[in-house]
Enzyme design. Structure first.
Site, PDB file in Angstrom:
ATOM      1  N   SER A   1      16.916  27.899  27.553  1.00 54.51           N
ATOM      2  CA  SER A   1      16.827  27.618  29.310  1.00 54.51           C
ATOM      3  C   SER A   1      17.922  28.280  30.359  1.00 54.51           C
ATOM      4  CB  SER A   1      16.649  26.467  29.443  1.00 54.51           C
ATOM      5  OG  SER A   1      16.124  25.721  28.822  1.00 54.51           O
TER       6      SER A   1
ATOM      7  N   HIS B   1      11.097  32.693  27.176  1.00 58.28           N
ATOM      8  CA  HIS B   1      11.655  31.549  27.588  1.00 58.28           C
ATOM      9  C   HIS B   1      10.614  31.424  27.896  1.00 58.28           C
ATOM     10  CE1 HIS B   1      13.769  28.947  30.985  1.00 58.28           C
ATOM     11  NE2 HIS B   1      12.921  28.655  30.000  1.00 58.28           N
TER      12      HIS B   1
ATOM     13  N   GLU C   1       8.925  34.389  30.024  1.00 59.95           N
ATOM     14  CA  GLU C   1       9.730  35.138  30.014  1.00 59.95           C
ATOM     15  C   GLU C   1      10.570  36.200  29.879  1.00 59.95           C
ATOM     16  OE1 GLU C   1      12.354  33.587  34.383  1.00 59.95           O
ATOM     17  OE2 GLU C   1      12.807  32.459  33.187  1.00 59.95           O
TER      18      GLU C   1
ATOM     19  N   ASN D   1      14.615  29.931  36.986  1.00 61.59           N
ATOM     20  CA  ASN D   1      15.612  28.834  36.243  1.00 61.59           C
ATOM     21  C   ASN D   1      16.851  28.520  37.481  1.00 61.59           C
ATOM     22  OD1 ASN D   1      13.801  27.422  34.856  1.00 61.59           O
ATOM     23  ND2 ASN D   1      15.425  27.118  33.075  1.00 61.59           N
TER      24      ASN D   1
HETATM   25  P1  NAI Z   1      13.958  19.361  21.929  1.00 52.56           P
HETATM   26  O1  NAI Z   1      15.363  17.989  21.166  1.00 52.56           O
HETATM   27  O2  NAI Z   1      12.363  18.790  21.743  1.00 52.56           O
HETATM   28  O3  NAI Z   1      13.924  19.663  20.019  1.00 52.56           O
HETATM   29  C1  NAI Z   1      15.247  20.916  19.121  1.00 52.56           C
HETATM   30  C2  NAI Z   1      15.162  19.944  18.478  1.00 52.56           C
HETATM   31  O4  NAI Z   1      15.862  21.149  17.391  1.00 52.56           O
HETATM   32  C3  NAI Z   1      15.075  19.127  17.521  1.00 52.56           C
HETATM   33  O5  NAI Z   1      13.185  18.336  16.916  1.00 52.56           O
HETATM   34  C4  NAI Z   1      15.739  18.534  16.403  1.00 52.56           C
HETATM   35  O6  NAI Z   1      15.881  18.184  15.267  1.00 52.56           O
HETATM   36  C5  NAI Z   1      15.688  20.803  16.163  1.00 52.56           C
HETATM   37  N1  NAI Z   1      17.483  21.150  15.787  1.00 52.56           N
HETATM   38  C6  NAI Z   1      17.747  21.101  15.897  1.00 52.56           C
HETATM   39  N2  NAI Z   1      19.360  22.100  15.642  1.00 52.56           N
HETATM   40  C7  NAI Z   1      18.345  22.443  14.390  1.00 52.56           C
HETATM   41  C8  NAI Z   1      18.695  23.578  13.571  1.00 52.56           C
HETATM   42  N3  NAI Z   1      19.914  23.359  13.081  1.00 52.56           N
HETATM   43  N4  NAI Z   1      17.488  23.944  12.784  1.00 52.56           N
HETATM   44  C9  NAI Z   1      15.914  23.044  12.945  1.00 52.56           C
HETATM   45  N5  NAI Z   1      15.962  21.987  13.474  1.00 52.56           N
HETATM   46  C10 NAI Z   1      16.909  22.115  14.277  1.00 52.56           C
HETATM   47  O7  NAI Z   1      14.409  20.306  22.620  1.00 52.56           O
HETATM   48  P2  NAI Z   1      13.484  21.254  23.433  1.00 52.56           P
HETATM   49  O8  NAI Z   1      13.244  20.237  24.827  1.00 52.56           O
HETATM   50  O9  NAI Z   1      12.525  21.328  22.976  1.00 52.56           O
HETATM   51  O10 NAI Z   1      14.303  22.573  23.689  1.00 52.56           O
HETATM   52  C11 NAI Z   1      14.613  23.165  22.650  1.00 52.56           C
HETATM   53  C12 NAI Z   1      15.105  24.708  23.558  1.00 52.56           C
HETATM   54  O11 NAI Z   1      13.854  24.902  24.402  1.00 52.56           O
HETATM   55  C13 NAI Z   1      16.558  24.429  24.182  1.00 52.56           C
HETATM   56  O12 NAI Z   1      17.411  25.765  24.185  1.00 52.56           O
HETATM   57  C14 NAI Z   1      15.815  24.410  25.499  1.00 52.56           C
HETATM   58  O13 NAI Z   1      16.652  24.834  26.670  1.00 52.56           O
HETATM   59  C15 NAI Z   1      14.768  25.119  25.359  1.00 52.56           C
HETATM   60  N6  NAI Z   1      13.613  24.599  26.413  1.00 52.56           N
HETATM   61  C16 NAI Z   1      13.853  23.728  26.752  1.00 52.56           C
HETATM   62  C17 NAI Z   1      12.422  23.551  27.732  1.00 52.56           C
HETATM   63  C18 NAI Z   1      12.479  21.567  28.147  1.00 52.56           C
HETATM   64  O14 NAI Z   1      11.120  22.032  29.457  1.00 52.56           O
HETATM   65  N7  NAI Z   1      12.584  20.816  27.506  1.00 52.56           N
HETATM   66  C19 NAI Z   1      11.944  24.893  29.053  1.00 52.56           C
HETATM   67  C20 NAI Z   1      11.882  25.486  27.951  1.00 52.56           C
HETATM   68  C21 NAI Z   1      13.603  25.965  26.852  1.00 52.56           C
END
Ligand code: NAI
Ligand code: 3HC
Length: 698
Positions: free
Chosen positions: A406, A427, A439, A477
C-alpha cells in the site's frame, strides 16, 4: 446525403446502412445522411419500405458524445426521429450489437424493430448526466409501460434482445446477418400489408404516483439529478399530448446539458477510456500470462486470487503454514461461492476453479512455472524483502514479480532482487475481486513490457488500471492521507466526525472518511502514524485522540468499536461517546477552543486538501495526468462520479478560487496548506487541469 450512409435498393426496399466506425455514433454527418437518405427513399420510384441497419459492431451507440457542450447542429436528433416516424414508407430497424441512447431512439422511430439474439438495447443517458433527448422518454413508455421504462431509463441498464421482446420494444428476434434478417422481416410485413405504425400514436401509459417515484429516485441517486429528471419526462409522456411531451423532454435535456454533473460524467466516460492510453506503452507487447502466483492468502491475497481465477488464470497461492493455507482456501471458496450465488458462475465452474485451477501450498517451489506473482504479505519491508528473495530464487526467468504494497518503496523491494526490471507494484483495492481500481506502480527500473503486462492483467481482470510512480502511498493512498488529515484537523478545531461524514455523504461520497476508517480498520492508520512519527516536521499537526482508542484494542467495525459503535451483525454504527471525550481532552491539552463548522466549509476544506495534494502528485509526475488522479479517486475511493473526480471538480469550481481558499487556510497552518506549485502555475497561466489532459493526448 453524406458518405456516412450507404443507400442501396433491394427490390422495393431501400436499405440505409450507417457507416460511422467504431460504433456508428449519430454525428451531425450521420444525422444529415439519414435525413437525405429518407428523402431519397421517399422519392425513389417503387420503394415501399426502408430498412435501417448499422455497419460494424453496433447498430448505433447513441448521440455523438464529442459534440456535447458545443452549439447544436441541424438536423437535431429529435426532429430527425419525428421525420423518420412520419414517413409514408414502412420503416424497419434491424439491430445488432448495441442500440443505445439516440440509437434506440432512432429504432423507436421506426415502425417495426427486429434484433439479433445477442443485441442489447438501452437508454444510458443518465450515466452521462442526461436523459434521453430524442423521444426515448416519450416513446418507450407507450411500448413498454411506465414501470419498465422508468427502470430502464433511470438505471441506464442495457436490456438483452429476449427481454426487449418481452417488453414489446422489439417485434422479432432472429439470428443471421442483420441486413438479411431485416430484409426478410420487411418482406413479411409488406406481404401482410403492414402499414406505418408510429409509436407516438399509441395510447399514453397510465399514471403512477409521480412525486413519490421522483423522491425515491432522487434519494437512490445520492445527489445525482438526471435520473430524477427522467421521472418528470416520463410523467410528461403519460400526462401530455405527444408533441408537448417531446417539448418537455427537450427542455429537461437541454437544462441537464448545462449542468456541472453532465460535464463531470462525460469527463468520467472519456477518462475511463483514456487512462490506459500511455505513449510509453505504444507498440510494447505484454508478456504472456497463464498462471499467476499469489503470496499470502489474507484479505488481499484471497481477493486477488479470486479475481484471477474468475478471469481464467490458473492460480498458485503460497501461505506460511498449513492452517493459514487452509484458511486462504476457505476465503477464496467463500468469495467464489458469492459469485455462484449471484449467478456469475455455474456450480461446475465453481468446482473447476476451487479444485483444479487453484493450488494452495506452503512450498515456494510450486511457483516455478507461474508467469507473474503478486505478493500480498504483511506490510513490512523486511518481510517483503525476504519474500522477494525467495521469489527471485524459484521463479523462472521472465516471471514478473509484483507487490501489492500500500505504501512501501517498490524501488527498495526491486533492489532486493537480481531482476529489478521485472519488478512492479500492482496495488489492488479491497475487496480485490470487486473493486475496479488497480494502480500499476512503475519503479525506476521496471521494464516497459512489464508495465504493459500490468495493464494487460488489469484489463483481463476487468479493472481500470492507472499508472502511478513510486512515493509513499502512490496516487490514491497519498492523497487519502492528506484529505484524511484535513478531516482530523477539523475534528480538533470543533467539527464532529459525524458531521463531517454526513457533509461528505451529502456531497456525494459513498461513505464519509470516519465510517471508511472504521470499515478498513483503525489499526492500519495507527501503524502508519507510528511509522511516520520519527520523520514528522515539528510544525505538523498530528491528532492523536484516536490512537488512545487503538491502544485499548478498538479498531473499528471488526472489533465493534471505533468512531462508531457497531451492534453485532449490523454494518451501520452509532456515534461512539468516547470519541467526544478523547477529542475534548486533546483540545484542552492543545489549548484549542472548538468552533462551529458549516457543512459547506467542511466540504471545501476536504476538497481543497484533496486537490492540493493531487496537484502535487501530478506536478511530481507520480500521476501522469490529472485524469489519472480522477479515475483513481472514482474507482478506488468512492468519489462521486457525477463530479468527474477531484481535478474535474476543481476545474468546475475554478482553480483560482481553489487556490485562494488554500492560501487563506495557509494563514492558519502554513505547513499543511502549502499550495502545490502546479496549481499556482496553472492559475497564473489561466489554464485548467483539463488543459493538461488535452496536452497529454496530443
Ligand atoms: P493480511 O494480514 O490479511 O494477510 C497477509 C497474509 O500474508 C497472512 O495470511 C499471512 O499468513 C501471509 N504471509 C505473511 N508472510 C508470509 C510469507 N512469508 N509467505 C507467505 N505468506 C505470508 O493482510 P492484507 O490486508 O491482505 O494485506 C496484504 C498486503 O496488501 C499488505 O502489503 C497491505 O498493505 C496490502 N494492501 C492491503 C489492503 C487492505 O485493504 N487490506 C488494500 C491494498 C493493499
Ligand atoms: N459518441 C462518441 N464516441 C463514442 C460513443 C458515442 N456515443 N460511444 C463510444 N464512443 C467511442 C469511445 O469513446 C471509444 O473511442 P476511443 O476508441 O477513441 O477511445 C470508441 O467509441 C469505442 O468505445 P469503447 O472503447 O467504449 O468500446 P466498447 O466496445 O467497450 O463499448 C459502447 C462500446 C457500449 C458503445 C460504449 O462505448 C458505450 O457505452 N458508449 C456510450 C453509449 C451512450 O452513452 N450512448 C448514449 C449517448 S447520449 C444520447 O444518445 C443522447 C440522446 O438521447 C439525444
Amino acid at each position: 446525403m453524406t458518405d456516412k450512409i450507404a443507400y442501396t435498393r433491394q427490390d422495393d426496399i431501400a436499405v440505409l446502412r450507417i457507416q460511422n466506425p467504431p460504433v456508428n455514433a449519430l454525428s451531425q454527418a450521420v444525422r444529415q445522411g439519414l435525413w437525405g437518405a429518407m428523402d431519397r427513399a421517399e422519392a425513389d420510384e417503387g420503394v415501399r419500405a426502408v430498412l435501417i441497419v448499422g455497419e460494424g459492431r453496433a447498430f448505433i451507440a447513441g448521440a455523438d458524445i464529442t459534440e456535447f457542450g458545443k452549439p447544436p447542429m441541424e438536423p437535431y436528433l429529435p426532429v430527425l426521429c419525428t421525420r423518420i416516424e412520419a414517413s409514408p414508407l414502412l420503416v424497419v430497424a434491424s439491430m445488432h450489437g448495441v442500440s443505445l441512447g439516440g440509437g434506440l431512439e432512432i429504432a423507436l422511430s421506426a415502425h417495426y424493430r427486429i434484433a439479433q439474439p445477442s443485441a442489447r438495447v438501452g437508454l444510458p443517458e443518465v450515466h452521462l448526466g442526461l436523459i434521453p433527448g430524442a423521444g426515448g422518454t416519450q416513446r418507450l413508455p407507450r411500448l413498454a409501460g411506465v414501470e419498465k421504462s422508468l427502470d430502464m431509463i433511470t438505471s441506464g441498464r442495457q436490456v438483452k434482445a429476449a427481454e426487449a421482446l418481452d417488453m414489446g420494444v422489439v417485434d422479432r428476434v432472429s439470428e443471421g446477418d442483420p441486413e438479411a434478417v431485416g430484409l426478410a422481416f420487411t418482406r413479411d410485413l409488406l406481404a401482410e400489408g403492414a402499414k406505418p405504425r408510429p409509436v407516438s400514436e399509441l395510447p399514453a401509459a397510465p399514471a403512477i404516483d409521480w412525486d413519490a417515484t421522483y423522491d425515491a429516485v432522487l434519494k437512490k441517486g445520492r445527489g445525482q439529478i438526471s435520473p430524477a429528471k427522467a421521472v418528470r419526462a416520463v410523467q410528461a409522456a403519460s400526462e401530455l399530448p405527444f408533441a408537448e411531451g417531446m417539448a418537455k423532454e427537450r427542455n429537461l435535456f437541454m437544462e441537464l446539458m448545462e449542468t456541472d454533473q453532465r460535464q463531470g460524467m462525460i469527463h468520467a466516460f472519456f477518462s475511463e477510456r483514456a487512462v490506459g492510453n500511455l505513449p510509453e506503452l505504444k507498440g510494447v507487447a505484454p508478456r504472456e500470462l497463464k498462471a499467476i502466483g499469489v503470496i499470502g492468502g489474507g484479505t488481499m491475497g484471497a481477493g486477488i486470487a479470486t479475481a484471477a481465477l474468475l478471469s481464467g488464470f490458473d492460480v498458485v497461492l503460497i501461505e506460511m503454514k498449513a492452517e493459514a493455507a487452509e484458511a486462504a482456501h476457505g476465503r477464496i471458496s467463500g468469495n467464489l461461492s458469492g459469485a455462484l450465488k449471484r449467478g456469475k458462475i455455474s456450480q461446475e465452474k465453481f468446482d473447476t476453479l476451487t479444485q483444479r485451477a487453484l493450488t494452495v501450498s506452503t512450498d515456494y517451489d510450486a511457483l516455478k512455472d507461474v508467469d507473474l506473482v503478486v505478493e500480498a504479505v504483511f506490510e513490512n519491508m523486511d518481510v517483503k524483502k525476504e519474500v522477494f528473495g525467495k521469489l527471485d530464487a524459484v521463479c523462472k526467468p521472465g516471471c514478473i514479480l509484483a507487490s501489492n504494497t500500500s505504501y512501501l518503496d517498490v524501488d527498495e523491494i526491486a533492489a532486493s532482487t537480481a531482476r529489478p526490471a521485472d519488478v512492479i507494484g500492482l496495488h489492488f483495492f479491497s475487496p480485490a475481486h470487486i473493486m475496479k481500481l488497480l494502480e500499476v506502480v512503475v519503479a525506476e527500473k521496471t521494464a516497459p513490457d512489464v508495465v504493459a503486462t500490468g495493464f494487460a492483467l488489469g484489463k483481463a481482470l476487468g479493472k481500470i488500471s492507472v499508472r502511478a510512480g513510486v512515493c509513499d502511498g502512490f496516487i490514491g493512498n497519498r492523497i487519502l492521507a492528506t484529505y484524511r488529515t484535513a478531516a482530523d484537523h477539523m475534528v480538533l478545531d470543533g467539527a464532529t466526525p459525524y458531521q463531517i461524514d454526513k457533509a461528505l455523504v451529502d456531497f456525494g461520497f459513498a461513505m464519509g472518511p470516519f465510517a471508511v476508517a472504521d470499515l478498513a480498520g483503525l489499526d492500519i492508520g495507527w501503524m502508519t502514524r507510528k511509522r511516520k512519527a520519527p520523520h514528522r516536521h515539528p510544525a505538523e499537526r498530528v491528532p492523536t485522540y484516536i490512537d488512545h482508542l487503538c491502544e485499548e484494542g478498538h479498531f473499528g467495525q471488526k472489533t465493534g468499536e471505533g468512531y462508531y459503535l457497531y451492534e453485532a451483525g449490523k454494518r451501520a454504527g452509532v456515534p461512539n461517546p468516547k470519541i467526544a471525550e478523547l477529542v475534548a481532552a486533546e483540545q484542552a491539552s492543545l489549548g484549542i477552543t472548538p468552533r462551529p463548522f458549516t457543512d459547506e466549509e467542511i466540504v471545501r476544506r476536504y476538497m481543497c486538501a484533496m486537490v492540493n495534494e493531487a496537484a502535487k502528485v501530478v506536478g511530481e509526475g507520480i500521476a501522469r495526468r490529472p485524469l489519472d488522479v480522477d479515475m483513481t479517486l472514482l474507482f478506488g475511493y468512492g468519489f462521486p462520479r457525477y463530479w468527474g473526480g477531484p481535478m474535474k471538480w476543481a476545474d468546475i469550481v475554478g482553480l483560482d478560487t481553489v487556490l485562494a481558499d488554500i492560501e487563506h487556510y495557509a494563514s492558519e497552518d502554513a505547513w499543511f496548506w502549502q499550495p502545490a506549485p502546479l496549481l499556482k502555475t496553472l492559475v497564473a497561466e489561466g489554464r485548467t487541469f483539463d488543459d493538461l489532459n488535452k496536452d497529454a493526448a496530443k
